[in-house]
Design a protein around this motif. Sequence first.
Motif, PDB file in Angstrom:
ATOM      1  N   HIS A  24     -11.030  -2.674  -3.239  1.00 32.08           N
ATOM      2  CA  HIS A  24      -9.952  -1.694  -3.409  1.00 32.08           C
ATOM      3  C   HIS A  24     -10.503  -0.289  -3.260  1.00 32.08           C
ATOM      4  O   HIS A  24     -11.587   0.003  -3.757  1.00 32.08           O
ATOM      5  CB  HIS A  24      -9.309  -1.830  -4.794  1.00 32.08           C
ATOM      6  N   GLU A  36       0.830  -1.211   0.000  1.00 31.66           N
ATOM      7  CA  GLU A  36       0.000   0.000   0.000  1.00 31.66           C
ATOM      8  C   GLU A  36       0.861   1.257   0.000  1.00 31.66           C
ATOM      9  O   GLU A  36       0.521   2.251  -0.635  1.00 31.66           O
ATOM     10  CB  GLU A  36      -0.934  -0.003   1.208  1.00 31.66           C
ATOM     11  N   ARG A  74      -1.414  -6.712   4.546  1.00 32.53           N
ATOM     12  CA  ARG A  74      -1.414  -5.403   3.947  1.00 32.53           C
ATOM     13  C   ARG A  74      -0.667  -4.358   4.762  1.00 32.53           C
ATOM     14  O   ARG A  74       0.014  -3.522   4.237  1.00 32.53           O
ATOM     15  CB  ARG A  74      -2.860  -4.898   3.779  1.00 32.53           C
ATOM     16  N   LYS A  89      -6.072   1.402  -0.623  1.00 31.23           N
ATOM     17  CA  LYS A  89      -6.373   0.459   0.461  1.00 31.23           C
ATOM     18  C   LYS A  89      -6.893  -0.828  -0.181  1.00 31.23           C
ATOM     19  O   LYS A  89      -7.738  -0.788  -1.065  1.00 31.23           O
ATOM     20  CB  LYS A  89      -7.423   1.060   1.391  1.00 31.23           C
TER      21      LYS A  89
END
Lengths: 137, 396
Positions: free
Chosen positions: B307, B44, B361, B321
């Motif tokens: 997304h 990210e 993430r 994100k």
Amino acid sequence: MGLKSWSLRKSPWIFHLSTGSCNNCDIELLDCLTPKFDVERFGIVLVGSIRHADALIVTGAVTRQAAPKLKYLWEQMPKPGLVVALGTCGCSSGIFRDSYNIIGPVDKIIPVDVYVPGCPPKPEAIISGIVKGLAKL
Amino acid sequence: MKTIIPIGPYHPLLEEPEFFKLVVEGETVVDMDIRIGWNHRGIEKLAETKTFDQLVFLVERICGICSTSHPIADVLAQEDLAGVEVPERAQYIRSIVAELERLHSHLLWLGLAGHFIGYNTVFMWVWKYREPLLDLFELITGNRNDYAMLRPGGVRRDIYKKDLPAIRKVMDELEPANEMLTKAILDDPVLNARLKGVGVLSKEDAIRYCVVGPTARASGVDIDVRRDEPYAAYDKVEWKVIVQEDGDVLAKAVVRLLENFESIKIIRQCVDRLEELPEGNIWNPIPEMPPGEGIGHEEAPRGECFHYIRSDGGNYPVRVKVRAPTFSNLPSFKASCLGETVSDVALITAGIDPCYCCTERMAAVYDGSNRRLYDWQDLVRLSQEKTEKIRKELGR
């Protein structure tokens, strides 16, 4: 060629380690073992412990968490052995080069014998890379 | 007496690094904890340094198995932000690639599930039938995985009319193979004994833990992004959502096997439609990216992939994100694994088709009082200070 290298070239056992890969090289490596490519006929099998392995296959750029583990595993590996960096990420970190959590490609942590580039490398390329590495021993 | 069994992070059974802590009483699992983060690559943050066009290539490398799902969700978010229409032909091509990917992912899971229960015949057998799909991918996209077919506003490559018979041929061969696999797995007494009633996730638990995708549909929750919020060409073709009621691992296998038939159906209809549409118009350019936010949902093989993109009108996104399906499915282990035996846990955890590289993430730590963001070095220093403190308290 010494006795050790000679015995290594017959039926090499491989250990697979993912140090931050995206699953892509991993499934292509597994693909090599399934009926179409079937490297098991040459005696190549995946083993569960690095202490039984002749070749260490590393996929993915090395993340901060994986780096000490990679070094530890390499120290446990019986020598002489083959270290293969599989995929663009393993060879050069690829697209993740600038990430804060990536230490670098595999050869920044441990010495690498064979580089197999590709995103992901085709099973033919993986087989060819390992065969070339074994010929070098 | 309680015993703790650690599994991982680098375990021969696991393709990817993850760590399970099982608390067992005898053979029964009474508690478990999952630790992930070994595969965190900072995607990210990296996404903020890529232009919108490059972003699609980056999100493709979040996961190698869902390597169409993430780009589709990403381009949907970008198109939502820019307000661009996608040409009809591109939508059909997107559906074809996404469904081919679902086929290959479901077959891959089935093989691995066979491997997990020590039934390697299933593993070899299923992967043999998966191989023509990868060859087909190579023919129409140029790569066996990581297809790079998507671009904001359309698709990058056309599927030419000369390649359509090849797609039909692979589908014609795969349908009887999938039928045979379905019958073989449903009739096999060994597999039935091993999978039926194992790791049941009830409908209430499925809703409570917000599971998505085949995991939810196997527990009787009727959700599918392809139907609920259609993207690509899913509202233009005939297909149905597969729902099973049992919630055990067998139901999860059945859902995936039956979904394969639906995927084949969708691909056939899309191929027929591509034959009628003229070649060429596959991309509408996005002249500039306005400031604002965009979201994209996509039904990945494992569930809903989400997304979010925020733009300030420049060349680079300000924030990206990603919420991968496994992130929602992972906590359901607390409901499905507890009370089962240790030998079943590997199978139950494999039942949701977990993908840890999708999930990892973000790692950020906030100090609650002054809202300070800790970086890596700070965390190391804090940890060392605490160890030092504990050591002093213990008097060593």
